[in-house]
Design a protein around this motif. Structure first.
Motif, PDB file in Angstrom:
ATOM      1  N   SER A 107       0.813  -1.222   0.000  1.00  0.00           N
ATOM      2  CA  SER A 107       0.000   0.000   0.000  1.00  0.00           C
ATOM      3  C   SER A 107       0.845   1.271   0.000  1.00  0.00           C
ATOM      4  O   SER A 107       2.008   1.265   0.404  1.00  0.00           O
ATOM      5  CB  SER A 107      -0.915   0.013   1.231  1.00  0.00           C
ATOM      6  OG  SER A 107      -1.793  -1.075   1.226  1.00  0.00           O
TER       7      SER A 107
ATOM      8  N   SER B  46      -3.740  -0.942  -1.496  1.00  0.00           N
ATOM      9  CA  SER B  46      -4.479   0.318  -1.644  1.00  0.00           C
ATOM     10  C   SER B  46      -3.536   1.497  -1.797  1.00  0.00           C
ATOM     11  O   SER B  46      -2.338   1.416  -1.511  1.00  0.00           O
ATOM     12  CB  SER B  46      -5.390   0.531  -0.430  1.00  0.00           C
ATOM     13  OG  SER B  46      -4.629   0.597   0.751  1.00  0.00           O
ATOM     14  N   ASP B  47      -4.081   2.609  -2.281  1.00  0.00           N
ATOM     15  CA  ASP B  47      -3.328   3.854  -2.454  1.00  0.00           C
ATOM     16  C   ASP B  47      -2.134   3.664  -3.384  1.00  0.00           C
ATOM     17  O   ASP B  47      -0.996   4.031  -3.067  1.00  0.00           O
ATOM     18  CB  ASP B  47      -2.867   4.403  -1.096  1.00  0.00           C
ATOM     19  CG  ASP B  47      -4.026   4.804  -0.205  1.00  0.00           C
ATOM     20  OD1 ASP B  47      -4.983   5.416  -0.715  1.00  0.00           O
ATOM     21  OD2 ASP B  47      -3.990   4.486   0.993  1.00  0.00           O
TER      22      ASP B  47
ATOM     23  N   GLU C 106      -8.148   0.026  -3.739  1.00  0.00           N
ATOM     24  CA  GLU C 106      -8.609   1.417  -3.740  1.00  0.00           C
ATOM     25  C   GLU C 106     -10.079   1.488  -3.332  1.00  0.00           C
ATOM     26  O   GLU C 106     -10.948   0.893  -3.971  1.00  0.00           O
ATOM     27  CB  GLU C 106      -8.458   2.014  -5.150  1.00  0.00           C
ATOM     28  CG  GLU C 106      -7.046   1.984  -5.690  1.00  0.00           C
ATOM     29  CD  GLU C 106      -6.156   3.028  -5.094  1.00  0.00           C
ATOM     30  OE1 GLU C 106      -6.663   3.806  -4.274  1.00  0.00           O
ATOM     31  OE2 GLU C 106      -4.961   3.070  -5.442  1.00  0.00           O
TER      32      GLU C 106
ATOM     33  N   GLU D   8     -12.509  -2.515   0.780  1.00  0.00           N
ATOM     34  CA  GLU D   8     -11.918  -3.270   1.875  1.00  0.00           C
ATOM     35  C   GLU D   8     -12.707  -4.562   2.047  1.00  0.00           C
ATOM     36  O   GLU D   8     -13.907  -4.562   2.270  1.00  0.00           O
ATOM     37  CB  GLU D   8     -11.959  -2.473   3.177  1.00  0.00           C
ATOM     38  CG  GLU D   8     -11.320  -3.188   4.353  1.00  0.00           C
ATOM     39  CD  GLU D   8     -11.280  -2.316   5.595  1.00  0.00           C
ATOM     40  OE1 GLU D   8     -11.534  -2.841   6.681  1.00  0.00           O
ATOM     41  OE2 GLU D   8     -10.996  -1.119   5.461  1.00  0.00           O
TER      42      GLU D   8
END
Length: 270
Positions: A214, A238-239, A262, A265
């Motif tokens: 991430s 993510s990110d 992104e 979850e």
């Protein structure tokens, strides 16, 4: 004559007491003490006492095999004399205020299987000589100020089980030969500036249990084959700048994966 015998006996027991490690190893420890403001450590050393009584120092068969000074207010740089601890297996200086580069002398510590230097202020590049530590199983350098690329030599650490380099300023790409780390169970590179694709070779890490990527600049597509890794319990990506046309659907098997994408979850590891 009686006085002479008593004197000799005293010298003998004094020698036994202070000769529990070699002079070279003791000098290395004292250099660390002096370079990191040992007088202000949370748990400091009595330099007049036997080395095996010093906080965080483990001595076996008159050899220093472990040095654990985490949470001990070390301030300064790791001295090059650290390389004199030739029998060292565990080096844990985490949660301190160490700065500067990693001294190349560490590369001579061939017995090392665990290096824990996280949560300090260490900087510079992760050196190429790290790949010389053939017995290394655990390497944790996260939460420092390391910059530059992940050295390709790190993929030579065939016994490595855990690699944690997160929360630094690393750039470049994840080494394509990452799959050479066949024993790897945990790979954490989060919160850096890594870019490029996630190498498809990563799916060859069949023992992988945690993959945390991430908060980088990774692009391309998440390799679908990751969902086939039976040991994988946690995947965080993510990110990043990944093309998530498909958001991985977590199956209903007992080996569910915790997946972070992104704005998505999915958590379900039973």
């Amino acid at each position: 004559m009686k006085t002479l015998k008593l004197t000799l006996a005293f010298l003998f027991f004094a020698f036994i007491s202070f000769a529990n490690v070699s002079n070279s190893e003791k000098e290395a420890l004292i250099a660390l003490y002096n370079n990191t403001n040992g007088a202000e450590w949370t748990k400091t050393w009595d330099l007049e006492a036997s080395v095996d009584t010093w906080h965080g120092v483990t001595v076996i068969d008159s050899k220093v095999v472990s040095l654990n000074l985490s949470f001990n207010n070390l301030q300064g740089q790791i001295p090059s004399e650290i390389g004199q601890l030739s029998n060292l297996q565990v080096l844990n200086l985490s949660f301190n205020k160490l700065k500067g580069n990693l001294p190349e002398a560490i590369s001579s510590l061939q017995e090392l299987y665990s290096i824990q230097l996280f949560l300090n202020q260490l900087e510079g590049e992760i050196p190429n000589w790290i790949g010389k530590l053939a017995n290394l199983e655990f390497l944790a350098l996260y939460s420092n100020k390391f910059s530059g690329a992940i050295p390709e030599s790190i993929t030579e650490l065939k016994k490595l089980k855990s690699l944690e380099l997160g929360s630094n300023f690393l750039t470049g790409q994840i080494p394509f030969d990452i799959n050479k780390l066949e024993a790897l169970k945990k790979l954490s590179l989060l919160d850096n500036q890594l870019e490029g694709n996630i190498p498809e070779s990563i799916v060859d890490l069949t023992n992988l249990e945690e993959l945390v990527l991430s908060s980088n600049k990774l692009s391309g597509t998440l390799p679908f084959e990751l969902s086939q890794l039976s040991s994988l319990k946690l995947l965080m990506v993510s990110d990043n700048q990944l093309n998530n046309d498909y958001v991985t659907v977590v199956d209903d098997s007992p080996n569910k994966v915790a997946l972070f994408l992104e704005d998505t979850e999915v958590v379900s590891k039973q």
